[in-house]
Design a protein around this motif. Structure first.
Motif, mmCIF file in Angstrom:
data_model
loop_
_atom_site.group_PDB
_atom_site.id
_atom_site.type_symbol
_atom_site.label_atom_id
_atom_site.label_comp_id
_atom_site.label_asym_id
_atom_site.label_seq_id
_atom_site.Cartn_x
_atom_site.Cartn_y
_atom_site.Cartn_z
ATOM 1 N N ILE A 28 0.824 -1.215 0.000
ATOM 2 C CA ILE A 28 0.000 0.000 0.000
ATOM 3 C C ILE A 28 0.860 1.269 0.000
ATOM 4 C CG2 ILE A 28 -1.651 1.324 1.372
ATOM 5 C CD1 ILE A 28 -2.888 -1.427 2.212
ATOM 6 N N TYR A 29 1.818 1.374 0.933
ATOM 7 C CA TYR A 29 2.589 2.626 1.008
ATOM 8 C C TYR A 29 3.241 3.009 -0.328
ATOM 9 C CZ TYR A 29 2.083 2.226 6.124
ATOM 10 O OH TYR A 29 1.586 2.126 7.398
ATOM 11 N N PRO A 30 3.848 2.044 -1.038
ATOM 12 C CA PRO A 30 4.537 2.439 -2.276
ATOM 13 C C PRO A 30 3.599 2.888 -3.395
ATOM 14 C CG PRO A 30 5.409 0.351 -1.443
ATOM 15 C CD PRO A 30 4.147 0.645 -0.676
ATOM 16 N N ALA A 31 2.283 2.636 -3.236
ATOM 17 C CA ALA A 31 1.345 2.938 -4.323
ATOM 18 C C ALA A 31 0.611 4.260 -4.121
ATOM 19 C CB ALA A 31 0.326 1.796 -4.452
ATOM 20 N N ALA A 32 0.933 4.983 -3.070
ATOM 21 C CA ALA A 32 0.175 6.198 -2.761
ATOM 22 C C ALA A 32 0.719 7.403 -3.503
ATOM 23 C CB ALA A 32 0.201 6.454 -1.263
ATOM 24 N N ASP A 33 -0.199 8.209 -4.035
ATOM 25 C CA ASP A 33 0.172 9.546 -4.473
ATOM 26 C C ASP A 33 -0.009 10.537 -3.333
ATOM 27 O OD1 ASP A 33 0.691 8.929 -7.311
ATOM 28 O OD2 ASP A 33 -1.455 8.469 -7.376
ATOM 29 N N LEU A 34 -1.095 10.320 -2.569
ATOM 30 C CA LEU A 34 -1.438 11.253 -1.506
ATOM 31 C C LEU A 34 -1.663 10.477 -0.217
ATOM 32 C CD1 LEU A 34 -2.120 14.289 -0.960
ATOM 33 C CD2 LEU A 34 -4.535 13.654 -1.254
ATOM 34 N N SER A 35 -1.045 10.958 0.850
ATOM 35 C CA SER A 35 -1.124 10.324 2.169
ATOM 36 C C SER A 35 -1.992 11.191 3.074
ATOM 37 C CB SER A 35 0.303 10.213 2.702
ATOM 38 O OG SER A 35 0.352 10.144 4.111
#
Ligand code: 26Y
Length: 820
Positions: free
Chosen positions: A642-649
């Motif tokens: 999940i973390y590597p696929a985020a544009d916006l956190s």
């Protein structure tokens, strides 16, 4: 056959292949023809454990010989995540393992996926402990983690009809190839009973504890291999067993069933992790768990000291014991008991050692999350400790009176015993009094601690307080989780960045290179495709990796405000339905996280996320621009996708409530931009990355306190905002619940009537800030620059930096290189 390489230690792929076959045959009793992927997982895990063994034993041996100070990290939770991939990474064996398995007709990724996750923690605090173990080993610090070997870890979450349901986590059912039981390392743990006075051989008056029951704690050790070094530290988890000598009495009197029953009751202690991150008062078993693992750990330190021939007076020179929140804080009274009752020290000598030994890390400002135990319960379980705590308190309050004469209100506030209503033992006060160092987990949090919950302690002992901003391990959360980015970083920066994360800064010299930016985007795109595949497999929802991926994953809590995120989504939905021409870049909103099983509001928030998701995803008028997905069973394992696929956190907690956050750092290092409040470590992330690369909104901690002090009225915000009002009405109307206007009423009423976390007060600012996000996303080249900068300036948030600070400023620890 193998050109002399040892099948237990050899590191090339041919030997590894033979080692896997050997374990299949000798350890599992299987031939390759009938072996399942799970069998291959176990065989490979055993082969890798063999390769750790030499380093592991050499490490313990070196620490023992050198007799240097050992850091003991006491934590009721260690949320480790799967071991195999991490051990391959840290040993530099990924390529060899992949080749070995390919030669056996197996795919390493499929094999890695077979590992059940050791989920021995709830969330941030337990995962922080695991990151710290990784950094301690990598920085070659002599250290041991002590905790509880729960038979059932954090529950597995399933979504049924939109609601969370819980399934027990049987992580040990297939056996655990990573641990080694050490049945000879075992200690007695006493319970209940009473204390009595006696005269010892020297004629001195002493007290002894006559327990009602005794159980045994058995050590189970797991290797913690450092990255690129030969240090392999130990995580020692305690498991409860019946103490035979005790139960034999029942056997001898012929009451076989009573004896078996006592055995079962003993073993209950380490059965299950409490799935809450707030204390439930009066849970006897929880107090039993805490005392159980703490006494085993302290007795273990005394045994190690005795083996090394160290003097008891030198205890604090040999051990630095860190309390991960108050959960192990009974250790303060227990070390006093061991030193006085069992080792014969006098009070003052024992107290000097105790305070020099302990450090206390606080992880929360929420007053309701501070642990207390009802006095009658405490006395029943730990009668001797209550006496000791009374004596600590008597001496402590004398000190308070001496510093602050005629201030009885202060004395009452600081007492270890709370007197409001039913009397309580205050564990945070015990931890403060018994520790030479007290720290918060982010700069803002440490300041607020000094100003609020621990202000009296700060006034008395300002020198004890410091800040240690949390960090995360870049090995698991960058190198392992994001192989695409790892390859790009290796090529651009060389191979040392995982142990020298400041080097990420050098990425900034590439941001003006369009080809580099193109490669950066390609990595992110592939990660989004990988997550989209996972989401489709687990929810059926199809996501487009060209869309903006907007992600909030963390425990479900009102203060973390998943419902604020939802109000924004419903706002977009409503705008699209009202003005079909309304235009914004398409977005996929992803959520993940577990709710404590008894936290009904949090469970209803999950239901609302799923209800909104179902309505939006099924509506062709909006689903070309909006999608919503709840990823079930958020865990370390799927976090790595999940973390590597985020544009916006999304880091949108009410300011002043999130002590630090660590997911925020994991997103940042993987190149996500953050939308967030000035809370926890967000403040420092924004300082590092620059205001222009961070989407800031919302009231500050001071403003929140002021607003609440003045008497906050959410209705004022509703009245002044027609769009917000319409959003709340839509949710309340049953629109997302097939016409059922009951199911979300409690949420709507909570927000419109009390809104304890100021969701409505921050709504307008949040929606406006999200418009800024959409505008920024429209310029992909500029977005990519910001993404690179977020990663490049994330170096501060390595757990290596955090651990180096603890080692130097709190523990006085020297690193000890290991040579195998
Ligand atoms: C008393 C018991 C039921 C209990 C069990 C677990 C109480 C609290 C917890 C867990 C707390 C926790 O995870 N706190 C988080 O710690 C992180 C690491 O410092 C922080 O980043 C995060 O802000 C904080 O909420």
């Amino acid at each position: 056959i193998l050109s002399g390489a040892d099948v237990r230690t050899g590191l090339d792929s041919a030997v590894l292949q033979q080692a896997v076959l050997d374990h299949l045959y000798y350890s599992l009793g299987r031939l390759p023809a009938v072996a399942t992927p799970a069998n291959y997982y176990r065989a490979l895990a055993l082969a890798i454990r063999d390769r750790l063994q030499q380093r592991w034993i050499r490490t313990s041996e070196t620490y023992f010989e050198r007799g240097r100070k050992l850091a003991c990290y006491l934590s009721a939770e260690f949320l480790l995540g799967p071991h195999l991939g991490n051990n391959l990474l840290n040993l530099g064996l990924e390529q060899a393992a992949r080749e070995a398995l390919t030669a056996l007709g197996q795919d390493l990724d499929a094999i890695l996926d077979c590992e059940p996750e050791p989920g021995l923690g709830n969330g941030g605090l337990g995962r922080l402990a695991a990151c710290y173990l990784d950094s301690l080993a990598t920085l070659q610090y002599p250290a041991i983690g002590y905790g509880i070997r729960y038979e059932f870890g954090i529950f597995a979450q399933e979504i049924r009809d939109g609601w969370q349901t819980e399934r027990t986590d049987k992580w040990l059912s297939g056996g655990n190839p990573w641990e080694i039981a050490k049945p000879d390392i075992a200690y007695e743990v006493k319970w209940g009973g009473h204390t009595e006075r006696y005269i010892d051989d020297d004629g001195a008056e002493r007290r002894r504890w006559v327990p009602y029951r005794v159980v045994r704690g058995i050590a189970y050790d797991t290797p913690i291999q450092g990255y690129g070094v030969d240090t392999c530290n130990t995580l020692r988890l305690w498991s409860a067993e019946a103490a035979e000598s005790f139960d034999f009495q029942a056997f001898n009197t012929g009451d076989y069933f009573q004896a078996v029953d006592a055995k079962l009751r003993s073993e209950t202690i380490t059965k299950v992790l409490y799935p809450n991150d707030e204390p439930a008062i009066g849970k006897r078993l929880r107090l039993a768990q805490q005392y159980f693992f703490v006494t085993c750990s302290l007795q273990d330190m005394l045994r190690i000291l005795d083996l090394a021939g160290g003097a008891i007076e030198q205890f604090a020179e040999h051990f630095a014991v860190q309390l991960n929140d108050t959960h192990p804080s009974i250790g303060v009274a227990e070390l006093m008991r061991l030193l006085i009752d069992e080792r014969g020290l006098d009070w003052d000598a024992a107290w000097t050692i105790t305070v020099a030994t302990f450090g206390y890390t606080n992880h929360t400002l929420l007053p309701e999350a501070l642990e207390t135990w009802p006095l009658p319960l405490f006395r029943e379980v730990l009668p001797r400790h209550l006496e000791i705590i009374y004596e600590i308190n008597r001496r402590f309050l004398d000190e308070v009176r001496a510093c602050f004469p005629d201030d009885s209100a202060r004395v009452a506030r600081m007492s270890l015993i709370g007197e409001a209503g039913e009397k309580q033992v205050r564990m945070a006060h015990l931890a403060c009094v018994g520790s030479h160092a007290i720290n918060g987990v982010a700069a803002l949090h440490s300041e607020l601690l000094k100003a609020s919950v621990l202000s009296d302690f700060h006034a008395l002992w300002p020198e004890r307080f410091s800040n240690k901003t949390n960090g995360v391990t870049p090995r698991r959360f960058l190198a392992l989780a994001n192989p695409g980015l790892r390859a790009l970083l290796d090529e651009t920066l060389g191979a040392s960045w995982p142990v020298d994360l400041g080097r990420l800064r050098e990425l900034e010299s590439h941001i003006d290179d369009p080809a580099f930016r193109e490669r950066w985007r390609a990595v992110k795109h592939a990660n989004k495709q990988r997550l989209a595949d996972y989401v489709q497999a687990h929810t059926g929802i199809v996501l487009d990796p060209d869309w903006l991926f907007d992600i909030q994953v963390k425990r479900i809590h009102e203060y973390k405000r998943q419902h604020l995120n939802l109000l924004h989504i419903v706002t977009l939905y409503q705008r699209l339905k009202t003005y079909p021409a309304f235009s914004f870049p398409p977005r996929a909103f992803l959520f993940g996280g577990k709710a404590a099983p008894g936290y009904f509001t949090a469970k209803r928030i999950i239901k609302l996320i799923n209800a909104v998701a179902e309505t939006i995803n099924a509506d062709p008028e909006v689903n070309g621009r909006l999608k919503v997905a709840f990823v079930p069973n958020f865990s370390v394992k799927n976090a790595q996708l999940i973390y590597p696929a985020a544009d916006l956190s999304e880091q949108i907690s009410t300011a002043g409530k999130e002590a630090s956050g660590t997911g925020n750092m994991k997103f940042m290092l993987n190149g996500a931009l953050t939308i967030g409040t000035l809370d926890g470590a967000n403040v420092e992330m924004r300082d590092e990355v620059g205001a222009e690369n961070f989407f800031l909104f919302g009231r500050t901690a001071d403003e929140v306190a002021r607003l609440q002090g003045e008497g906050y009225r959410p209705a004022d915000y509703l009245a002044g905002d027609d769009e917000l009002k319409a959003v709340m009405e839509l949710i309340g109307s049953g629109h997302f619940s097939g016409g059922d206007s009951e199911v979300f009423r409690p949420l709507v009423e909570n927000l419109t009537q009390s809104d304890p976390f100021l969701v409505l007060a921050d709504y307008a600012a949040y929606v406006a800030c999200q418009e800024g996000v959409s505008a920024a996303w429209a310029d992909q080249e500029q977005w990519t620059r910001m993404s690179i900068i977020n990663c490049a300036r994330g170096g501060k948030f390595s757990s290596d930096r955090a651990i180096a600070e603890y080692a130097r400023e709190i523990w006085g620890l020297q690193s000890v290189p290991i040579q195998v």
